[in-house]
Scaffold this active site. Sequence first.
Site, PDB file in Angstrom:
ATOM      1  N   LYS A  69     -14.524   6.392  -4.578  1.00  0.00           N
ATOM      2  CA  LYS A  69     -15.711   6.992  -5.175  1.00  0.00           C
ATOM      3  C   LYS A  69     -16.269   8.115  -4.313  1.00  0.00           C
ATOM      4  O   LYS A  69     -16.706   9.157  -4.816  1.00  0.00           O
ATOM      5  CB  LYS A  69     -16.766   5.916  -5.406  1.00  0.00           C
ATOM      6  N   SER A  81     -20.299  -1.395 -11.963  1.00  0.00           N
ATOM      7  CA  SER A  81     -20.926  -0.565 -10.932  1.00  0.00           C
ATOM      8  C   SER A  81     -21.811   0.536 -11.502  1.00  0.00           C
ATOM      9  O   SER A  81     -22.151   1.468 -10.788  1.00  0.00           O
ATOM     10  CB  SER A  81     -19.843   0.067 -10.054  1.00  0.00           C
ATOM     11  N   PRO A 113      -1.900   7.262  -8.964  1.00  0.00           N
ATOM     12  CA  PRO A 113      -0.580   7.921  -8.949  1.00  0.00           C
ATOM     13  C   PRO A 113      -0.601   9.173  -8.078  1.00  0.00           C
ATOM     14  O   PRO A 113      -1.606   9.861  -7.967  1.00  0.00           O
ATOM     15  CB  PRO A 113      -0.354   8.273 -10.430  1.00  0.00           C
ATOM     16  N   GLY A 114       0.568   9.462  -7.489  1.00  0.00           N
ATOM     17  CA  GLY A 114       0.728  10.701  -6.753  1.00  0.00           C
ATOM     18  C   GLY A 114       0.289  10.673  -5.311  1.00  0.00           C
ATOM     19  O   GLY A 114       0.285  11.718  -4.661  1.00  0.00           O
ATOM     20  N   GLY A 164       1.833   8.816  -2.945  1.00  0.00           N
ATOM     21  CA  GLY A 164       2.988   8.595  -2.081  1.00  0.00           C
ATOM     22  C   GLY A 164       3.341   7.151  -1.838  1.00  0.00           C
ATOM     23  O   GLY A 164       3.931   6.832  -0.801  1.00  0.00           O
ATOM     24  N   THR A 192       5.547   5.089  -3.545  1.00  0.00           N
ATOM     25  CA  THR A 192       6.991   4.846  -3.629  1.00  0.00           C
ATOM     26  C   THR A 192       7.738   5.520  -2.489  1.00  0.00           C
ATOM     27  O   THR A 192       8.615   4.921  -1.855  1.00  0.00           O
ATOM     28  CB  THR A 192       7.530   5.347  -4.980  1.00  0.00           C
ATOM     29  N   GLY A 217      -3.164   2.149  -5.162  1.00  0.00           N
ATOM     30  CA  GLY A 217      -3.821   3.444  -5.211  1.00  0.00           C
ATOM     31  C   GLY A 217      -3.412   4.211  -6.451  1.00  0.00           C
ATOM     32  O   GLY A 217      -2.502   3.798  -7.190  1.00  0.00           O
TER      33      GLY A 217
END
Length: 769
Positions: free
Chosen positions: A709, A666, A350-351, A353, A355, A348
């Site tokens: 999307k 796409s 960054p940011g 969650g 990690t 997914g």
Amino acid sequence: MTSKRLPVLFLDDTVLLPGMVVPIVLDEAAQAAVDAARTSAGSELLIAPRLEDRYASYGVIATLEQVGKIRGGSPAAVLRTGPRARIGSGVTGPGAALWVEAEPVPATTPAAEVRDLAETYKKLVVSVLQRREAWQVIDSVSAIDDPSDLADTAGWAPYLSNDRKRELLETPDVETRLRLLIEWTRDFLAESEVSETIEKDVRESVEKRNREYLLREQLKAIRKELGEGEPDGTDDYRARIEAADLPEAVREAALREAAKLERAGDQNPEASWIRTWLDTVLDLPWNVRTTDHTDLAAARAVLDADHHGLDEVKERIVEYLGVRARRESRGLETIGGRGSGAVILLAGPPGVGKTSLGESVARTLGRRFVRVALGGVRDEAEIRGHRRTYVGALPGRIVRAIKEAGTLNPVVLLDEVDKVGSDYRGDPAAALLEVLDPAQNHTFRDHYLDVDLDLSDVLFIATANVLETIPQALFDRMELIAIDGYTENDKVAIARDFLVPRQLERAALSPGEVTVTEAALREIAADYTREAGVRVFERLLAKAFRKVSLRELPATVDTGDLKDLIGRPRFTPESGERTAVPGVATGLAVTGMGGDVLWIEASLLPGNTGGLSVTGQLGDVMKESAQIALSWVRAHAGEFGISPEQLDHPIHLHVPAGAVPKDGPSAGVTMVTALVSLLLGRNVRAEVGMTGEVSLTGRVLPIGGVKQKLLAAQRAGLTEVYLPERNEPDLDDVPADVRAALTVHIVSDVREILRTALEPVSAEAVTVG
């Protein structure tokens, strides 16, 4: 007793008590006092210590025993001290000496209690002298019967400071002096016992080490003569190997290396390499495992407390716990059993969650957590370790992670697995194949260890931003769990439950001092951020709290305060502005930062040379999509009333922004829609977005990243989305609130999009000069 008029001699660093015979070197003042005593005072003078803060009130009357010179020629005198004397007022006298009135302290008859104190003190003094083996002095002290004389023998005590001796001199009462001396002597004896104990321990330790060193050197010499030289530490390694809980194969390998160490000479460089290898092997937790927490309800509660949403990930972890608990209850769990591990890939933007989710999983299971950063790793040895033939060889990151965890079943987070590179030093991604294969990693072999290490009980969790850069063979070994991003409601809930409390704490604020309204959080999520995660959201909250902390507290942050705290809104719906002219269509794309909207612009150019030009840093796939889209429009122009003359003009297709590279399969239907919109002079409806690849026959082919999307479409303010028919099952993964906010049209042919996505026919037609 009557007072005496005597010359006085003050001594700086010496305190004399009655009954002492001492030599002193005579300076100018002392010479004057001695001369006055010899000529006018019957060879008597008063000796007193020189005090820094005041004049001494007591001294001792001393008699000159001898006056002469010491070796070296300096004048000196030998004094015998007598009774104490109270120093009175100064008087005049002959010579250059200072004269004073001295009143001798009369002797008193000691009471029985004083004699008891004297006996106690005498025993203590004898104890001190016995430690120093001063047997002659012991006899002299034992012969003293007078308590006052016994107390004044303290003038010879080296363990008493000059300040304490001055206190004894100025204490004429015998009982008080004895009590002081008893207390001080006992303290000295206690300190001496501690010092002697420490000194004895140190001496014995040093003697033991010296003895062992001597014996070891002798043994080494004997072995050398016999041709069986053994370097230091080999016996220790053998003992550690025998005591360690090692698998049988590892024990045999370690004993073989210890035997090599025995045969290696002291100067052989291989000896240090063998020691390093043995230390590494003995430090690894070969048979150490933690016990998993198998309470499913408690596990889900921990995951819910740490993260909002992410139901699929939480369900997968709870399923893993449930299966493991069932295997244990039926006796199926075996140490080192094949396939008992699990490999999860959290993919997914960054940011979101990824990690922190790994840390929560470890806490849920009750396992140790270790993070292995793989971003930018280009050397295969970083995974498999270096071969021991190289100087400075080390085990790989996987082995070092197991060593750091201290158990054989930790949670190992392989962070940024999509950013692993490869060069002439090998392919680290290929080395990960064995590590992440549950059917093989029970016999993982690191090049440095060169023995099998069981990784089957390790819970590997890999993270990635994009899947396209992960090699297919490696991707096939992992179970994909997509974390595509958060909806606006998710962001508001995460901010309320997690981000606001954390940033308040970092800004040294309490929840009672600053309150953030739900409306303010929702406006930040809608107008200030367009990210899939919440990192920018958290930075904006931190900025707001820093500014609020400088204001009067308590304070409430509402929508009207956001402009002053974090600036103007960064994002406003722009689809209507972009599609205000024919030839512009709104597409949906997936980037490394999550889902995003993509506007495709088409324009007719003057001339009749035909042809297609594309700009916007497009990759080969998107360039081919543009060619396919134009070919389909040319082939079916008559169906839509497009004249052949229009298609003779050159066509320019542009995908903003030009500074951002773009590629992917796409954008075909969006390009077709933009071209038809341009040629018909009909705008694409502003609330419409679309995604899908198109074939030459007009079929809409499936694409990936549907959830990301649709999240991007909702964030951009779109209300209708066209999806390929074969992507309909992917709608099950889309949050319910997103599906409710969007009208999703399932299409199989591009004609279905063109029939409803374009606005009604405009009164004006497209003209080309």
